[in-house]
Write a protein that holds these residues in place. Structure first.
Motif, PDB file in Angstrom:
ATOM      1  N   GLU A   1     -13.993   3.772 -17.175  1.00 44.28           N
ATOM      2  CA  GLU A   1     -13.076   3.029 -16.368  1.00 44.28           C
ATOM      3  C   GLU A   1     -12.362   1.836 -17.092  1.00 44.28           C
ATOM      4  O   GLU A   1     -11.335   1.221 -16.789  1.00 44.28           O
ATOM      5  CB  GLU A   1     -14.023   2.281 -15.252  1.00 44.28           C
TER       6      GLU A   1
ATOM      7  N   ILE B   1      -6.956   2.418   0.183  1.00 47.74           N
ATOM      8  CA  ILE B   1      -7.812   2.032  -0.747  1.00 47.74           C
ATOM      9  C   ILE B   1      -7.435   0.666  -1.479  1.00 47.74           C
ATOM     10  O   ILE B   1      -6.357   0.507  -1.936  1.00 47.74           O
ATOM     11  CB  ILE B   1      -7.794   3.344  -2.084  1.00 47.74           C
TER      12      ILE B   1
ATOM     13  N   THR C   1      -7.756  -2.324  -4.012  1.00 48.86           N
ATOM     14  CA  THR C   1      -8.190  -2.402  -5.392  1.00 48.86           C
ATOM     15  C   THR C   1      -8.253  -3.991  -5.829  1.00 48.86           C
ATOM     16  O   THR C   1      -7.280  -4.785  -5.509  1.00 48.86           O
ATOM     17  CB  THR C   1      -7.395  -1.621  -6.288  1.00 48.86           C
TER      18      THR C   1
ATOM     19  N   LYS D   1     -16.689  -3.752   2.294  1.00 49.92           N
ATOM     20  CA  LYS D   1     -16.983  -2.622   1.767  1.00 49.92           C
ATOM     21  C   LYS D   1     -18.448  -1.978   2.119  1.00 49.92           C
ATOM     22  O   LYS D   1     -18.591  -0.731   2.332  1.00 49.92           O
ATOM     23  CB  LYS D   1     -17.158  -2.928  -0.070  1.00 49.92           C
TER      24      LYS D   1
ATOM     25  N   ASP E   1     -12.856   1.180   1.953  1.00 53.18           N
ATOM     26  CA  ASP E   1     -12.653   1.664   0.715  1.00 53.18           C
ATOM     27  C   ASP E   1     -12.227   0.797  -0.413  1.00 53.18           C
ATOM     28  O   ASP E   1     -11.042   0.413  -0.270  1.00 53.18           O
ATOM     29  CB  ASP E   1     -12.091   2.936   0.484  1.00 53.18           C
TER      30      ASP E   1
ATOM     31  N   ARG F   1     -12.231  -1.042  -4.109  1.00 52.11           N
ATOM     32  CA  ARG F   1     -12.732  -0.541  -5.474  1.00 52.11           C
ATOM     33  C   ARG F   1     -12.201  -1.705  -6.337  1.00 52.11           C
ATOM     34  O   ARG F   1     -11.150  -2.301  -6.428  1.00 52.11           O
ATOM     35  CB  ARG F   1     -12.099   0.527  -6.073  1.00 52.11           C
TER      36      ARG F   1
ATOM     37  N   VAL G   1     -11.063  -3.162 -10.049  1.00 53.70           N
ATOM     38  CA  VAL G   1     -10.502  -2.594 -11.158  1.00 53.70           C
ATOM     39  C   VAL G   1     -10.204  -3.726 -12.281  1.00 53.70           C
ATOM     40  O   VAL G   1     -10.574  -5.029 -11.857  1.00 53.70           O
ATOM     41  CB  VAL G   1      -9.126  -2.192 -10.979  1.00 53.70           C
TER      42      VAL G   1
ATOM     43  N   ASP H   1      -4.934   0.241 -13.775  1.00 51.70           N
ATOM     44  CA  ASP H   1      -6.160   1.023 -13.034  1.00 51.70           C
ATOM     45  C   ASP H   1      -5.883   1.587 -11.567  1.00 51.70           C
ATOM     46  O   ASP H   1      -6.062   2.526 -11.317  1.00 51.70           O
ATOM     47  CB  ASP H   1      -7.436   0.444 -13.159  1.00 51.70           C
TER      48      ASP H   1
ATOM     49  N   ILE I   1      -5.606   5.081  -9.738  1.00 55.40           N
ATOM     50  CA  ILE I   1      -6.185   5.770  -8.324  1.00 55.40           C
ATOM     51  C   ILE I   1      -5.116   6.188  -7.552  1.00 55.40           C
ATOM     52  O   ILE I   1      -5.441   7.088  -6.791  1.00 55.40           O
ATOM     53  CB  ILE I   1      -6.760   4.250  -7.929  1.00 55.40           C
TER      54      ILE I   1
END
Lengths: 366, 375
Positions: free
Chosen positions: A217, B87, B89, B108, B113, B115, B117, B122, B126
């Motif tokens: 990542e 999503i 982020t 979450k 969803d 995420r 980063v 990034d 996605i």
């Protein structure tokens, strides 16, 4: 005490009253506030501790469990055994220096070893996701077999379950282990006392950083491999040589978490010299970039030992003779006060508290 | 480690500390604010206050981006994150920041969803690999992070990506400093200027602080010796009776800033008429929103957000702490109801927040250290 200090003790300043209040709040029985499990509950820090104590210990209460050591000491027909279990959910499954297979064997062997036991038998449970390649499973079992052979243990029983695609992350492994305790020991947090030396068996943080980088990542590359290894021989050599008061392997939550658990359970302070903590430059560099503290990063082949202070040099000498202990070092000492806290004397020359981790070690943003 | 160890040399620190002591006039007290949360982190991480004389007090300012985000905006972000097609982020720091109805981490766990980063790029990655989902980036931070968010929007536009947008909460540092200077209860003698913000905006925008308010400011780097040297420079100015903007962080900060970065910000974003800051209230022209031309990448335009203002909890005194009126431990709920595990105010959330830093690293006061045998 000077007159001024006596006055301070009798009439603590407001700041000191607040600090006392905090210490009391810290000592309170943990209570779960969340309604659902969050990732923080699995990170090894305060949230994990709270979950374990408020849910699991609360439900299963018994003396062997309540010491919350890496394994439980149990009597079987007059023989003293150590019993332990651990689940492995590492992602990615294969990483530089190892895979989930040797991790699962070494981790459980190490939990037995740091309890002073000679590891004997392991079980292996697999939770596999529909569609998982058999070739990968063979690769994992091959490295488990090799790790078991290296550690001198046998995997004598097991279990397999398959879950629907999407319900698992490829492959999870649970291993349990038994070992026999065939030496007289006074291992345990309660034998820790002021004057003891705190030793780390080698450079820290290599497993955690390797995994972070292997996840891909971060656009970082580093010539680094996991430190996963079975440390039972190294532990045995140490136990043969010096009076050891406490041993724990520094996995999830890193060395800092172990030290906090020890300081809290023993009711002592632990003072660590930052400059004495062995960290490879490459791990240090990655931690600087990511805003992490190597003291909290997981190891899989390192342990923390607390030994009688007068044996500190002998202990390090014995450890350094073994290839897995080449980087061993005394990193600090046990003090009476301030009880329950871990303090770090920084390389820069200051002092700070090293507390339990609250959640996942979140990278800072600027 | 090269380029790091040099700035953490204990011997140099000792020499600087004694020069700092010499510059302090007997009987005079000095209060300096380090504006940036990164400085707060350095100060605690290295135990820097052990080197400072009693006469010098450091106050931790509003420069921790997640600390100043109002609860209503967190709730808005969660309303977007809960949509099944989204999503969300976000940078890691944001995950635990409490809104009126829990944090990202709670959302979450409840199925959203979300995420983590490390960079808005990034988030773009996605978006490319999930063409059937709407990817939203939670844009937070000062001028330090705004250029990378703006760059990402430009790149998304160039690639023709239609499933990416930004929930823009970027703020600007100067109005916040001005709000603190205008607050009647502030008693600051000078500022340790935010080094990373200054790499983008330069040193010039601070000149009014010296000119109009008569307070010195020194732009500082983030290693402990940088901060000690900046404190020395501030004391030097005060001893000479000067109030100027000086640049200690010359190895990184150009006096005029980074023109290209500023251009990118103003191409994509514009000032909002006003924005609410946690603890500081509404400050006019203190935050950025997406320009009309980039509405396609503006999460606020694409999604219906509740936009409900949520008042800070009554017990929370984050505002006073951010302004430097209260020390963290002087807040009514510090360390008992409000802890890093259960933060009430945002100063307790990020490791850069004044309260979390004090709770995690600084609780052990200098006097208690002297009483034990550690020093």
């Amino acid at each position: 005490m000077t007159a001024e200090q006596t006055a301070v003790a009798a009439h603590p300043s407001r700041e000191e009253q607040v600090l006392l209040r905090i210490e009391k709040a810290r000592a309170r029985k943990p209570k779960i506030r969340e309604e659902r499990v969050t990732l923080a509950h699995g990170a090894g820090g305060k949230a994990t501790q709270t979950l374990v104590e408020a849910v699991f210990v609360d439900a299963f209460r018994n003396p062997a469990l309540e010491s919350l050591d890496d394994g439980a000491l149990v009597d079987v027909n007059g023989g003293r055994m150590v019993f332990t279990t651990d689940s492995y959910v590492v992602s990615p499954l294969f990483f530089p220096g190892g895979d989930i297979g040797d991790l699962a064997v070494n981790g459980t062997v190490n939990d037995l070893a740091v309890c002073g036991a000679r590891p004997l038998y392991l079980s292996a449970g697999f939770i596999l996701e529909e569609g998982f390649p058999i070739a990968d499973l063979r690769r994992i079992t091959a490295s488990m077999a090799a790790a078991a052979a290296r550690a001198g243990v046998q995997i004598v029983t097991g279990d397999t379950k398959v879950v629907q695609r999407g319900s698992g992350d490829g492959c999870y492994v649970t291993t349990s282990g038994v070992g026999v305790l065939d030496r007289e020991l006074t291992l345990g947090v309660l034998s820790v006392r002021p004057g003891d030396a705190v030793i780390v068996s080698g450079p820290i943080g290599e497993h955690g950083i390797t995994i972070m980088i292997a996840r891909g990542e971060l656009d970082i590359e580093a010539d680094l491999t996991s430190d996963t290894a079975a440390i039972h021989e190294l532990v045995a050599a140490l136990l043969d040589a010096v009076p050891v008061h406490m041993l724990r392997d520094a996995t999830r939550g890193g060395v800092a978490t172990v030290l906090n658990e020890v300081a809290q359970a023993a009711g002592t302070a632990i003072v660590v010299e930052e400059s004495a903590v062995p960290v490879r430059p490459i791990v240090n560099g990655a931690c600087e970039l990511l805003g992490l503290d190597p003291l909290y990063v997981a190891c899989e082949g390192r342990f923390v030992a607390v030994v009688d202070g007068s044996y500190a040099d002998t202990a390090v000498e014995v450890l350094r003779r073994h290839p897995l202990g080449e980087g061993a070092a005394v990193v600090g000492r046990v003090e009476a006060d301030p009880a329950g806290l871990v303090l770090l004397k920084t390389t820069f020359g200051g002092t700070r508290i090293v507390d339990m981790l609250v959640g996942d070690p979140l990278p800072r943003i600027c | 480690m090269r380029f790091v160890d040099e700035y953490r040399d204990a011997e140099k620190a000792k020499r600087l500390a004694s020069q700092i002591r010499e510059l302090c006039e007997p009987g005079r007290k000095y209060t300096f604010m380090e504006v940036c949360g990164g400085h707060t982190h350095t100060i605690y991480k290295h135990g820097l206050e052990d080197y400072l004389p009693e006469a010098v007090t450091l106050v931790h300012g509003p420069g921790c981006p997640v600390c100043v985000i109002p609860m209503g905006r967190v709730d808005d972000a969660m309303a977007i994150a809960r949509r099944p097609e989204v999503i969300m982020t976000s940078f890691g720091d944001m995950m635990r920041v409490p809104g009126g109805k829990g944090s990202f981490l709670d959302a979450k766990a409840a199925g959203a969803d979300i995420r983590m980063v490390y960079s808005p790029l990034d988030a773009l990655k996605i978006a490319r690999t999930n063409p059937d989902r709407m990817v939203v980036f939670m844009g937070i931070g000062f001028e330090t992070t705004a250029p990378s968010t703006a760059m990402t929007v430009l790149r998304a536009a160039a690639e023709g990506l239609t499933n990416f947008s930004v929930f823009c909460n970027h703020v600007t540092i100067i109005p916040a400093i001005k709000a603190i200077l205008d607050s009647p209860d502030q008693r600051l003698d000078g500022f340790i200027g935010p080094g990373h913000v200054s790499t983008v905006i330069g040193c010039r925008p601070y000149e009014f602080i010296a000119g109009t308010y008569g307070k010195p400011l020194v732009c500082a780097g983030f290693e402990p010796l940088d901060i000690l040297q900046s404190i020395h420079m501030l004391l030097r100015q005060l001893a000479d009776g000067r109030a100027e903007v000086e640049n200690q962080y010359t190895r990184v900060v150009p006096w005029d800033g980074n023109r290209r970065a500023l251009e990118v910000i103003s191409q994509v974003m514009e000032l909002r008429p006003y924005f609410e800051w946690r603890g500081l209230g509404f400050i006019s022209r203190s935050a950025l929103r997406m320009r009309e031309a980039y509405a396609a990448y503006d999460a606020e335009a694409r999604f219906d957000v509740p936009g409900v203002r949520v008042a800070d909890p009554l017990a929370c005194q984050c505002g006073e702490v951010l302004k430097g009126v209260l020390k963290p431990w002087e807040c009514k709920v510090f360390g008992t109801a409000c802890t890093p595990e259960t933060p009430i105010g945002t100063c307790m959330v990020s490791s850069e927040g004044a309260c979390a830093a004090y709770y995690n690293f600084g609780r052990f006061t200098r006097r208690r250290l002297e009483e034990t045998s550690l020093t």
